[in-house]
Design an enzyme around this catalytic site. Structure first.
Site, PDB file in Angstrom:
ATOM      1  CE  LYS A 108      -4.492  -1.577   1.131  1.00  0.00           C
ATOM      2  NZ  LYS A 108      -5.776  -1.426   1.746  1.00  0.00           N
ATOM      3  CE  LYS A 156      -5.947  -7.774  -1.450  1.00  0.00           C
ATOM      4  NZ  LYS A 156      -6.891  -7.621  -0.427  1.00  0.00           N
ATOM      5  CE  LYS A 196     -13.539  -3.585   0.211  1.00  0.00           C
ATOM      6  NZ  LYS A 196     -12.324  -3.525   1.031  1.00  0.00           N
TER       7      LYS A 196
HETATM    8  N1  AQP Z   1      -9.132 -10.872  -3.684  1.00  0.00           N
HETATM    9  C1  AQP Z   1      -9.549 -11.417  -2.559  1.00  0.00           C
HETATM   10  N2  AQP Z   1      -9.792 -12.746  -2.484  1.00  0.00           N
HETATM   11  C2  AQP Z   1     -10.229 -13.308  -1.336  1.00  0.00           C
HETATM   12  N3  AQP Z   1     -10.477 -12.611  -0.201  1.00  0.00           N
HETATM   13  C3  AQP Z   1     -10.257 -11.285  -0.231  1.00  0.00           C
HETATM   14  N4  AQP Z   1     -10.381 -10.310   0.687  1.00  0.00           N
HETATM   15  C4  AQP Z   1     -10.032  -9.122   0.148  1.00  0.00           C
HETATM   16  N5  AQP Z   1      -9.665  -9.296  -1.127  1.00  0.00           N
HETATM   17  C5  AQP Z   1      -9.790 -10.621  -1.405  1.00  0.00           C
HETATM   18  C6  AQP Z   1     -10.860 -10.541   2.048  1.00  0.00           C
HETATM   19  O1  AQP Z   1     -11.949  -9.648   2.277  1.00  0.00           O
HETATM   20  C7  AQP Z   1     -11.970  -9.308   3.657  1.00  0.00           C
HETATM   21  C8  AQP Z   1     -12.126  -7.833   3.805  1.00  0.00           C
HETATM   22  O2  AQP Z   1     -10.993  -7.174   3.281  1.00  0.00           O
HETATM   23  P1  AQP Z   1     -10.745  -5.679   3.661  1.00  0.00           P
HETATM   24  O3  AQP Z   1     -11.851  -4.854   3.166  1.00  0.00           O
HETATM   25  O4  AQP Z   1     -10.504  -5.557   5.116  1.00  0.00           O
HETATM   26  O5  AQP Z   1      -9.409  -5.242   3.037  1.00  0.00           O
HETATM   27  P2  AQP Z   1      -8.508  -5.837   1.960  1.00  0.00           P
HETATM   28  O6  AQP Z   1      -8.049  -7.201   2.274  1.00  0.00           O
HETATM   29  O7  AQP Z   1      -7.401  -4.839   1.769  1.00  0.00           O
HETATM   30  O8  AQP Z   1      -9.519  -5.875   0.722  1.00  0.00           O
HETATM   31  P3  AQP Z   1      -9.429  -5.094  -0.600  1.00  0.00           P
HETATM   32  O9  AQP Z   1     -10.663  -5.385  -1.370  1.00  0.00           O
HETATM   33  O10 AQP Z   1      -8.131  -5.366  -1.287  1.00  0.00           O
HETATM   34  O11 AQP Z   1      -9.510  -3.598  -0.101  1.00  0.00           O
HETATM   35  P4  AQP Z   1      -8.546  -2.409  -0.428  1.00  0.00           P
HETATM   36  O12 AQP Z   1      -8.548  -2.298  -1.929  1.00  0.00           O
HETATM   37  O13 AQP Z   1      -9.138  -1.219   0.252  1.00  0.00           O
HETATM   38  O14 AQP Z   1      -7.207  -2.749   0.113  1.00  0.00           O
HETATM   39  C9  AQP Z   1     -10.684  -9.820   4.279  1.00  0.00           C
HETATM   40  O15 AQP Z   1     -10.969 -11.015   4.980  1.00  0.00           O
HETATM   41  C10 AQP Z   1      -9.829 -10.097   3.087  1.00  0.00           C
HETATM   42  O16 AQP Z   1      -8.892 -11.118   3.350  1.00  0.00           O
END
Ligand code: AQP
Length: 333
Positions: A117, A199, A202
Site C-alpha cells: 500500500k 489480488k 476494491k
Molecule cells: N481478492 C480477494 N480474495 C479473497 N479474499 C479477499 N479479501 C479481500 N480481497 C480478497 C478478504 O476480504 C476481507 C475484507 O478485506 P478488507 O476490506 O478488510 O481489506 P482488503 O483485504 O485490503 O480488501 P481489498 O478489497 O483489497 O480492499 P482495499 O482495496 O481497500 O485494500 C478480508 O478477509 C480479506 O482477506
C-alpha cells in the site's frame, strides 16, 4: 453428566474502501454466513481502517451504509450475530493506542500489505497505514475472538495479533485470547482480472481489474471477456497460469462445481466460451445479493437502528477486556 462445550467466538471485518468486489464476497462475507449457527460471531464494517487511504467523506459515509447492507444481504442476521460499525465503538481506538506501545517498529515494517500500500500511495505514507495492523489486533483482541476468518492477504496481520497478545499476556497474565486465522479452502485469494498475478482489490484504480458486487450483468460480461489469460487457450490449471487458474476458481465457486469438473466441462472449448460461462455463473450468484442490497439501501432508518443495536452490544462486550487491560497497565479511566 452434562458437559458444556464453549462456542468459539469469531470476529471479522471489511473495509468500506469502495464497493465490495467478487474477491470480498467469495473470500469473506459468503463464508461468514455459514459460521453464524455454530459460533458466537461479530462482524464489523471497518471504517476506521479505511481512512489510511484518502477518502471523499460523502463517499465513505455512503460506502459504510452500503457495506453494512452488503453484510445483511449476504445473510448475516443481527439476531444471530453482532453486526456493527467500528467507529461507533470507541474502545477499538483506545485499545489500539495501548497495543501500539506493545508492538515493535520492526514487526510493522515487515508487513507486506504496508509495503504494497505504501508503494501504491507514495504521496501519503501516513502513520495510520503503518500501524493499521495494530488497530486490527485491537479489533480482534477486544472481543476475545478465538478465530478470525480472513483471506490469505490478511493472515500475516492475524499472526501479528497473536504475537502482540502473547507478548502482553507474558507480562500481565492471561488477559487476551490468542486468535487463530481461519482461511477458507477455496476462494481465499481471488486475483485481479487485468493483472492476475495480483489480488483483486476494491480500491484498484482500474475498474476492469475487479468485479464489483454492484456491477450490472453487462459490466460483468464485458469485464470477463476482457480478462487477461494466456496464449495456450486451454481451460486447464497450471503452474504460472495465473489468469486461467483464477477464472477456473471463480467459475467453480459460482457454478458449484469442483475445479476438475470445470476442466472436464470445458475440455476442448476455447477461452471465449469459457469467459461467457464465467460471467453468467457470477451474474446468477450475485443477482439476489445485489437486489437485496439495493432494497436495504432505500431504508436508512432501518440501517441506523441496526447500527445502534450493534454498537451497544459490541461496546458491552468490548468493555470487559478494555477495563481489564487498563487495570493491568495502570491506566486510570
Ligand atoms: N481478492 C480477494 N480474495 C479473497 N479474499 C479477499 N479479501 C479481500 N480481497 C480478497 C478478504 O476480504 C476481507 C475484507 O478485506 P478488507 O476490506 O478488510 O481489506 P482488503 O483485504 O485490503 O480488501 P481489498 O478489497 O483489497 O480492499 P482495499 O482495496 O481497500 O485494500 C478480508 O478477509 C480479506 O482477506
Amino acid at each position: 453428566m452434562e458437559t458444556e462445550i464453549k462456542r468459539k467466538r469469531v470476529l471479522s471485518g471489511i473495509q468500506p474502501s469502495g464497493v465490495f468486489t467478487l474477491g470480498n464476497y467469495i473470500g469473506a462475507v459468503r463464508n461468514w454466513n455459514e459460521l453464524q449457527d455454530s459460533c458466537d460471531c461479530l462482524f464489523m464494517v471497518a471504517n476506521m481502517h479505511t481512512i489510511t487511504v484518502r477518502q471523499t467523506p460523502a463517499v465513505l459515509r455512503e460506502n459504510t451504509y452500503r457495506a453494512f447492507a452488503n453484510l445483511l444481504a449476504a445473510g448475516l442476521d443481527p439476531q444471530k450475530s453482532v453486526l456493527f460499525v467500528q467507529s461507533q465503538v470507541p474502545a477499538h481506538t483506545e485499545l489500539c493506542w495501548i497495543l501500539d506501545c506493545y508492538t515493535m517498529f520492526g514487526e510493522l515494517s515487515r508487513m507486506t500489505q504496508f509495503k504494497d500500500k505504501s508503494a501504491k500511495n507514495a504521496d501519503n505514507i501516513n502513520a495510520g497505514l503503518f500501524t493499521y495492523p495494530v488497530l486490527m489486533a485491537a479489533d480482534i483482541l477486544l472481543y476475545g475472538a478465538d478465530a478470525v476468518p480472513v483471506g490469505v492477504d490478511q493472515k500475516q496481520h492475524v499472526e501479528l495479533a497473536r504475537d502482540i497478545a502473547n507478548r502482553f499476556n507474558g507480562v500481565y497474565g492471561n488477559v487476551f485470547t490468542v486468535p487463530e486465522p481461519l482461511i477458507a479452502k477455496t476462494g481465499a485469494k481471488i486475483m485481479s482480472l487485468s493483472e492476475p498475478q495480483y489480488k483483486m482489490s476494491k480500491s484498484d484504480p482500474n475498474p476492469n481489474s475487479f468485479i464489483a458486487v454492484s456491477d450490472t450483468p453487462d459490466d460483468i460480461l464485458r469485464k470477463f471477456k476482457r480478462a487477461v489469460t494466456d496464449s495456450e487457450a486451454t481451460v486447464k490449471r497450471g503452474e504460472g497460469r495465473h489468469g486461467i487458474n483464477n477464472l477456473i476458481e471463480i467459475y467453480s465457486i459460482a457454478a458449484g462445481t469442483t475445479p476438475e469438473e470445470t476442466e472436464n466441462r470445458f475440455d476442448g472449448k476455447g477461452y471465449g466460451e469459457f469467459k461467457v460461462a464465467c460471467a453468467e455463473a457470477v451474474i446468477e450468484m450475485l443477482r439476489p445479493f445485489r437486489e437485496k442490497t439495493d432494497d436495504l439501501m432505500k431504508n436508512r432508518d432501518y440501517l441506523d437502528g441496526l447500527f445502534r443495536q450493534g454498537a451497544e452490544t459490541a461496546s458491552r462486550i468490548a468493555e470487559r477486556v478494555l477495563s481489564k487491560v487498563c487495570k493491568k497497565t495502570g491506566i486510570i479511566r
